[in-house]
Structures are given as C-alpha cells and as structure tokens.
Design a protein around this motif. Structure first.
Motif, PDB file in Angstrom:
ATOM      1  N   LEU A   1       3.130  -3.532 -14.102  1.00  0.00           N
ATOM      2  CA  LEU A   1       2.081  -2.740 -13.665  1.00  0.00           C
ATOM      3  C   LEU A   1       1.318  -2.158 -14.655  1.00  0.00           C
ATOM      4  CD1 LEU A   1       3.864  -0.699 -10.863  1.00  0.00           C
ATOM      5  CD2 LEU A   1       2.721  -2.817 -10.459  1.00  0.00           C
ATOM      6  N   VAL A   2       0.747  -2.949 -15.440  1.00  0.00           N
ATOM      7  CA  VAL A   2      -0.151  -2.743 -16.633  1.00  0.00           C
ATOM      8  C   VAL A   2      -1.676  -2.601 -16.341  1.00  0.00           C
ATOM      9  CG1 VAL A   2      -0.899  -3.713 -19.000  1.00  0.00           C
ATOM     10  CG2 VAL A   2       1.592  -4.295 -17.917  1.00  0.00           C
ATOM     11  N   ALA A   3      -2.197  -1.498 -16.567  1.00  0.00           N
ATOM     12  CA  ALA A   3      -3.494  -0.988 -16.401  1.00  0.00           C
ATOM     13  C   ALA A   3      -3.999  -1.111 -14.938  1.00  0.00           C
ATOM     14  CB  ALA A   3      -4.306  -1.765 -17.497  1.00  0.00           C
ATOM     15  N   ILE A   4      -3.155  -0.842 -14.206  1.00  0.00           N
ATOM     16  CA  ILE A   4      -3.545  -0.934 -12.545  1.00  0.00           C
ATOM     17  C   ILE A   4      -3.397   0.430 -12.001  1.00  0.00           C
ATOM     18  CG2 ILE A   4      -1.227  -1.944 -12.372  1.00  0.00           C
ATOM     19  CD1 ILE A   4      -4.619  -2.831 -10.525  1.00  0.00           C
ATOM     20  N   LEU A   5      -2.364   1.021 -12.295  1.00  0.00           N
ATOM     21  CA  LEU A   5      -2.175   2.086 -11.478  1.00  0.00           C
ATOM     22  C   LEU A   5      -3.139   3.298 -11.635  1.00  0.00           C
ATOM     23  CD1 LEU A   5       1.784   2.422 -11.913  1.00  0.00           C
ATOM     24  CD2 LEU A   5       0.680   2.402  -9.772  1.00  0.00           C
ATOM     25  N   HIS A   6      -4.115   3.299 -12.513  1.00  0.00           N
ATOM     26  CA  HIS A   6      -4.873   4.176 -12.637  1.00  0.00           C
ATOM     27  C   HIS A   6      -6.133   3.788 -11.854  1.00  0.00           C
ATOM     28  CE1 HIS A   6      -5.461   2.032 -17.030  1.00  0.00           C
ATOM     29  NE2 HIS A   6      -6.023   1.630 -15.913  1.00  0.00           N
ATOM     30  N   PHE A   7      -6.229   2.874 -11.197  1.00  0.00           N
ATOM     31  CA  PHE A   7      -7.459   2.324 -10.123  1.00  0.00           C
ATOM     32  C   PHE A   7      -6.826   2.682  -8.654  1.00  0.00           C
ATOM     33  CE2 PHE A   7      -8.506  -0.438 -13.936  1.00  0.00           C
ATOM     34  CZ  PHE A   7      -9.876   0.410 -14.131  1.00  0.00           C
ATOM     35  N   VAL A   8      -5.830   3.452  -8.511  1.00  0.00           N
ATOM     36  CA  VAL A   8      -5.108   3.442  -7.231  1.00  0.00           C
ATOM     37  C   VAL A   8      -5.128   5.195  -7.075  1.00  0.00           C
ATOM     38  CG1 VAL A   8      -3.188   3.325  -5.582  1.00  0.00           C
ATOM     39  CG2 VAL A   8      -3.572   1.525  -7.404  1.00  0.00           C
ATOM     40  N   GLU A   9      -5.839   5.489  -5.946  1.00  0.00           N
ATOM     41  CA  GLU A   9      -6.231   6.886  -5.739  1.00  0.00           C
ATOM     42  C   GLU A   9      -5.024   7.462  -5.409  1.00  0.00           C
ATOM     43  OE1 GLU A   9     -10.550   7.950  -4.800  1.00  0.00           O
ATOM     44  OE2 GLU A   9     -10.294   6.123  -4.014  1.00  0.00           O
ATOM     45  N   ASP A  10      -4.763   8.820  -5.596  1.00  0.00           N
ATOM     46  CA  ASP A  10      -3.632   9.484  -4.905  1.00  0.00           C
ATOM     47  C   ASP A  10      -3.582   9.307  -3.358  1.00  0.00           C
ATOM     48  OD1 ASP A  10      -2.965  10.405  -7.525  1.00  0.00           O
ATOM     49  OD2 ASP A  10      -4.140  12.416  -7.221  1.00  0.00           O
ATOM     50  N   GLU A  11      -4.573   9.403  -2.635  1.00  0.00           N
ATOM     51  CA  GLU A  11      -4.608   9.489  -1.466  1.00  0.00           C
ATOM     52  C   GLU A  11      -4.136   7.974  -0.593  1.00  0.00           C
ATOM     53  OE1 GLU A  11      -9.078   7.649  -0.206  1.00  0.00           O
ATOM     54  OE2 GLU A  11      -8.903   9.806  -1.058  1.00  0.00           O
ATOM     55  N   ASP A  12      -3.819   6.800  -1.660  1.00  0.00           N
ATOM     56  CA  ASP A  12      -3.310   5.688  -1.237  1.00  0.00           C
ATOM     57  C   ASP A  12      -1.703   5.690  -1.801  1.00  0.00           C
ATOM     58  OD1 ASP A  12      -5.291   4.292  -0.076  1.00  0.00           O
ATOM     59  OD2 ASP A  12      -6.085   4.103  -2.175  1.00  0.00           O
ATOM     60  N   ASP A  13      -1.533   6.729  -2.259  1.00  0.00           N
ATOM     61  CA  ASP A  13       0.034   7.148  -2.414  1.00  0.00           C
ATOM     62  C   ASP A  13       0.955   6.132  -3.291  1.00  0.00           C
ATOM     63  OD1 ASP A  13       2.604   8.234  -2.408  1.00  0.00           O
ATOM     64  OD2 ASP A  13       3.071   8.061  -0.465  1.00  0.00           O
TER      65      ASP A  13
ATOM     66  N   VAL B   1     -15.267   7.857 -16.915  1.00  0.00           N
ATOM     67  CA  VAL B   1     -14.563   7.854 -15.564  1.00  0.00           C
ATOM     68  C   VAL B   1     -15.770   7.883 -14.527  1.00  0.00           C
ATOM     69  CG1 VAL B   1     -13.602   9.437 -13.871  1.00  0.00           C
ATOM     70  CG2 VAL B   1     -12.773   9.269 -16.478  1.00  0.00           C
ATOM     71  N   ASP B   2     -16.947   8.383 -14.758  1.00  0.00           N
ATOM     72  CA  ASP B   2     -18.296   8.657 -13.970  1.00  0.00           C
ATOM     73  C   ASP B   2     -18.667   7.080 -13.581  1.00  0.00           C
ATOM     74  OD1 ASP B   2     -17.761  11.248 -13.418  1.00  0.00           O
ATOM     75  OD2 ASP B   2     -19.138  11.993 -15.000  1.00  0.00           O
ATOM     76  N   VAL B   3     -18.654   6.247 -14.628  1.00  0.00           N
ATOM     77  CA  VAL B   3     -19.210   5.042 -14.733  1.00  0.00           C
ATOM     78  C   VAL B   3     -18.431   4.539 -13.671  1.00  0.00           C
ATOM     79  CG1 VAL B   3     -19.644   2.773 -16.150  1.00  0.00           C
ATOM     80  CG2 VAL B   3     -20.142   5.002 -17.137  1.00  0.00           C
ATOM     81  N   TYR B   4     -17.188   4.166 -13.667  1.00  0.00           N
ATOM     82  CA  TYR B   4     -16.119   3.681 -12.881  1.00  0.00           C
ATOM     83  C   TYR B   4     -16.559   4.070 -11.551  1.00  0.00           C
ATOM     84  CZ  TYR B   4     -13.782   0.944 -16.420  1.00  0.00           C
ATOM     85  OH  TYR B   4     -13.603   0.004 -17.546  1.00  0.00           O
ATOM     86  N   LYS B   5     -16.518   5.547 -11.439  1.00  0.00           N
ATOM     87  CA  LYS B   5     -16.768   6.127  -9.903  1.00  0.00           C
ATOM     88  C   LYS B   5     -18.154   5.304  -9.447  1.00  0.00           C
ATOM     89  CE  LYS B   5     -16.117  10.290  -9.473  1.00  0.00           C
ATOM     90  NZ  LYS B   5     -16.248  11.793  -9.536  1.00  0.00           N
ATOM     91  N   ASP B   6     -19.115   5.254 -10.373  1.00  0.00           N
ATOM     92  CA  ASP B   6     -20.429   4.791  -9.722  1.00  0.00           C
ATOM     93  C   ASP B   6     -20.305   3.265  -9.239  1.00  0.00           C
ATOM     94  OD1 ASP B   6     -21.624   7.034 -10.214  1.00  0.00           O
ATOM     95  OD2 ASP B   6     -22.602   6.467 -12.190  1.00  0.00           O
ATOM     96  N   ILE B   7     -19.437   2.444  -9.788  1.00  0.00           N
ATOM     97  CA  ILE B   7     -19.290   1.341  -9.358  1.00  0.00           C
ATOM     98  C   ILE B   7     -18.105   0.941  -8.437  1.00  0.00           C
ATOM     99  CG2 ILE B   7     -20.304   0.139 -11.602  1.00  0.00           C
ATOM    100  CD1 ILE B   7     -17.353  -0.581 -12.333  1.00  0.00           C
ATOM    101  N   ARG B   8     -17.997   2.035  -7.636  1.00  0.00           N
ATOM    102  CA  ARG B   8     -16.703   2.210  -6.718  1.00  0.00           C
ATOM    103  C   ARG B   8     -15.413   1.664  -7.032  1.00  0.00           C
ATOM    104  NH1 ARG B   8     -20.472   0.668  -1.591  1.00  0.00           N
ATOM    105  NH2 ARG B   8     -22.243   2.003  -2.027  1.00  0.00           N
ATOM    106  N   ASN B   9     -15.051   1.773  -8.421  1.00  0.00           N
ATOM    107  CA  ASN B   9     -13.848   1.542  -8.636  1.00  0.00           C
ATOM    108  C   ASN B   9     -13.132   2.726  -9.794  1.00  0.00           C
ATOM    109  OD1 ASN B   9     -12.819  -1.380  -8.331  1.00  0.00           O
ATOM    110  ND2 ASN B   9     -14.857  -1.575  -8.919  1.00  0.00           N
ATOM    111  N   PRO B  10     -12.969   3.964  -8.699  1.00  0.00           N
ATOM    112  CA  PRO B  10     -12.489   5.268  -9.403  1.00  0.00           C
ATOM    113  C   PRO B  10     -11.452   4.922 -10.325  1.00  0.00           C
ATOM    114  CG  PRO B  10     -12.593   5.556  -7.052  1.00  0.00           C
ATOM    115  CD  PRO B  10     -12.888   4.307  -7.325  1.00  0.00           C
ATOM    116  N   LEU B  11     -11.639   5.724 -11.476  1.00  0.00           N
ATOM    117  CA  LEU B  11     -10.767   5.644 -12.554  1.00  0.00           C
ATOM    118  C   LEU B  11      -9.871   6.886 -12.839  1.00  0.00           C
ATOM    119  CD1 LEU B  11      -9.500   4.337 -15.045  1.00  0.00           C
ATOM    120  CD2 LEU B  11     -11.193   5.127 -16.619  1.00  0.00           C
ATOM    121  N   ILE B  12      -8.503   6.730 -12.361  1.00  0.00           N
ATOM    122  CA  ILE B  12      -7.725   8.178 -12.274  1.00  0.00           C
ATOM    123  C   ILE B  12      -7.118   8.342 -13.438  1.00  0.00           C
ATOM    124  CG2 ILE B  12      -6.244   9.586 -10.499  1.00  0.00           C
ATOM    125  CD1 ILE B  12      -8.642   8.238  -9.303  1.00  0.00           C
TER     126      ILE B  12
END
Length: 270
Positions: free
Chosen positions: A157-169, A208-219
């Motif tokens: 799980l390399v550089a993937i979990l930070h694209f999964v929001e907390d609400e998706d558990d 982080v804001d740039v990734y939010k703007d492209i609808r891929n939130p970086l957590i």
C-alpha cells in the motif's frame, strides 16, 4: 487535445489523474498537459515533490527485496498506478521469474497501461478494483489467479492510503485485507504527512489544496495515525520511519531534504 494511442477511449483526458501526475513526477511519459499543469501547481508550494516520489519508489524496491529475502514469492500491490521503470514485477522477477505479482488500481489509464506492459507475463497481472472495497479486490479473477492466500503475501500500500478519506474508513479496509491473508504476510506502506517536510505546514498545505481542487483529496496524517494501519502487525526494524531511514543502501544524510517527508514501514503478521 489529441488522444494518444495508449489512452483508453473511456478516459476523460481533460481531467487530471493522480496516477498520471505521479508518473510525471517520476519522469514518465504517460501523462497529459492537464496532469503536468496540476503537478507544476503543486510544485509551486513543494518544489521537492519529485524527490519525495523518487524516495518512495526507492523504498518500495528495498522492501520488495526484503520480502524476497524473507521467502515471500507473491506480491499484491494495491494502488499500483502506471508501471514505470523499476516497478514491483521488474524488481521481484529479475532473479526469480516465478514470483507472482498482482497489481490493483481503479484508474482506467493505469489498468490499461499495466495490461500492455504485462502482456505475455503469465506471473503478473492487473485488476481494476478499489482499495475501499477489499472483497472486490480479493475476488477479482487476476488476484485469485495469481495470489494463493494460504501462503504469505507481501501487501503493498505504497502512496495510496493518503488518497483515502477518513469517512471511507481506510483503517478498516487495511484490517480486512490483513485478516484475509496468511500468517507471515507483510504490509509494505508509505504515507504522506506534514511531519518531515522541510517547509512550514502552511506552505505545504498549498499542495494539499491543489489535490483538493482536482477532486483527489490528499490526507496528511500524523505518525500516530499512520501507525494505526499496522495494528495486528509486528513492525520490522527499524519501524515506522522516513523513507531514506528504512534499511538504507546509501547514507541517508546524502539524500535531498524533501526525501524525508512522510513515513514508511513494513509489518509482519504473526
């Protein structure tokens, strides 16, 4: 915009893709101007992003070799992205062609390109599935064909979990995968964090804001939050550390300061 031959017809090439942005950071060619534009915007705030991705890829290669040395001969790489040079199957199969590698991604470009790269390689394949749905991953035909869950597996799980929001558990998803794999399996993980970045957090937040703007939130999670993903695992030495500090082959002090951003670790189930 002209569509390259390698781009699937069902992909909107006017929308940035995390996989293709990552490919751009690594110097790959499977990205579009829209991806490069987003990457350049993110680099205005964190110019060292390519160095972070290079450190991430170098850690992955060291972890794969560690797994091989531990006798593991099957790898499940979720969120694998576009298979640029030096990916898991190239590292793992360089000395042992019989090693099996199952890639998983939900990006159609990553899946399509992986299929092209892996054509003719019977011991590697790719499945279109999402980390947030572990049972769909485990039940996919390619994963079932390549992975014997009765024997230890290296789960990447390399550089993937930070694209999964907390609400998706994401912690539950990781635990579900852990429980589905045989004892002695490994978890290989990297995760973004504000900790270690050689910039004020306020500036890094611009990326982080740039990734939010492209609808891929970086957590950006803390070290303690990232450590929770290893519940049920025994940490392999040296534990959860910055990427250059995990079993380095070269002196960490020679690394770019940005390479120390975020955390990496490997755990083993009992």
């Amino acid at each position: 915009m002209e569509r390259p031959a390698w781009a699937p017809r069902n992909v909107d090439i006017s929308v940035p893709s995390v996989s293709r942005i990552y490919d751009y950071y690594l110097g790959g060619s499977h990205n579009f101007e829209v991806d490069r534009e987003a990457a350049r915007k993110a680099m205005e705030f964190m110019p060292g992003l390519p160095k972070i991705m290079q450190a991430n890829r170098a850690f992955m290669r060291r972890a794969v070799r560690f797994a091989l040395d531990e006798g593991i001969d099957q790898f499940l790489d979720i969120g694998s992205g576009i298979p640029t040079f030096g990916n898991v199957h190239e590292v793992a199969q360089s000395d042992r062609p019989d090693v099996r590698v199952a890639y998983v991604d939900h990006d159609p470009v990553a899946v399509a390109h992986s299929q092209a790269v892996l054509a003719g390689n019977e011991n590697a394949g790719v499945a279109a599935a999402d980390l947030r749905k572990p049972q769909e991953i485990l039940a996919s035909p390619e994963v079932e064909r390549l992975i014997d869950r009765n024997r230890p597996v290296a789960l990447l799980l390399v550089a993937i979990l930070h694209f999964v929001e907390d609400e998706d558990d994401p912690h539950s998803a990781v635990a579900e995968l852990r429980d589905a794999l045989a004892p002695g399996s490994l978890l290989v993980l990297t995760h973004a964090s504000y900790e270690g970045i050689p910039l004020p957090a306020e500036r890094a937040a611009g990326t982080v804001d740039v990734y939010k703007d492209i609808r891929n939130p970086l957590i950006m999670r803390s070290r303690d939050e990232i450590a929770r993903f290893f519940e049920g695992y025994d940490m392999v030495e040296p534990g959860l550390v910055s990427m250059p500090h995990w079993r380095p082959q070269t002196a960490p002090e020679d690394e770019d300061p940005f390479a120390f951003s975020g955390f990496a670790g490997v755990g083993r189930t009992a």
